[in-house]
Design a protein around this motif. Structure first.
Motif, short mmCIF file in Angstrom:
data_model
loop_
_atom_site.label_atom_id
_atom_site.label_comp_id
_atom_site.label_asym_id
_atom_site.label_seq_id
_atom_site.Cartn_x
_atom_site.Cartn_y
_atom_site.Cartn_z
N ILE A 1 -7.07 2.67 5.26
CA ILE A 1 -7.10 1.43 4.62
C ILE A 1 -7.61 0.18 5.74
O ILE A 1 -7.02 -0.13 6.52
CB ILE A 1 -5.80 0.99 4.22
N CYS B 1 0.93 -1.12 0.02
CA CYS B 1 0.08 -0.03 0.10
C CYS B 1 0.91 1.32 -0.06
O CYS B 1 0.41 2.05 -0.74
CB CYS B 1 -1.09 -0.07 1.00
N SER C 1 -7.29 -2.52 0.70
CA SER C 1 -5.71 -2.60 0.38
C SER C 1 -5.72 -3.11 -1.17
O SER C 1 -5.01 -2.44 -1.93
CB SER C 1 -4.91 -3.42 1.26
#
Length: 116
Positions: free
Chosen positions: A39, A7, A78
């Motif tokens: 996230i 990420c 993600s």
């Protein structure tokens, strides 16, 4: 599920792309803001500064809240973040389908639309 490292790399890739696209006119019109990318499936977030049309200082965590700087918040899982960064999922499609949520004032959205 993508990892935190994937990420972070995806966010840096997106920032690099946006920074390359920024022209003088966009730099003038883009507001300076703190940006947060949440996230939820990883239970983490990343923050960055949007200054002079460039995305800078990407770090894990939300960073300092500043009452004078409006915050723009993106919420995305993600895998979808990685897909947006590698081009297999368009930002606009992710947004329209609800896979990516944006929390910002209408004015900020209008001013930043060329970045989105």
């Amino acid at each position: 599920m993508a990892t935190r490292q994937q990420c972070a790399a995806a966010l840096r890739t997106l920032a690099d792309r946006l920074n390359e696209l920024a022209n003088d006119r966009m730099r003038e019109l883009t507001p300076d803001r703190t940006i947060v990318c949440r996230i939820p499936d990883l239970g983490t977030s990343f923050s960055a500064e949007l200054r002079d049309g460039s995305v800078l200082d990407i770090n894990e965590g939300e960073g300092e809240d500043d009452d004078e700087t409006a915050k723009v918040t993106f919420t995305v899982n993600s895998d979808d973040l990685v897909a947006v960064s590698d081009g297999s999922l368009r930002f606009s499609s992710a947004w329209a389908s609800g896979r990516l949520k944006v929390d910002a004032s209408m004015r900020d959205l209008l001013r930043m639309r060329s970045l989105l």
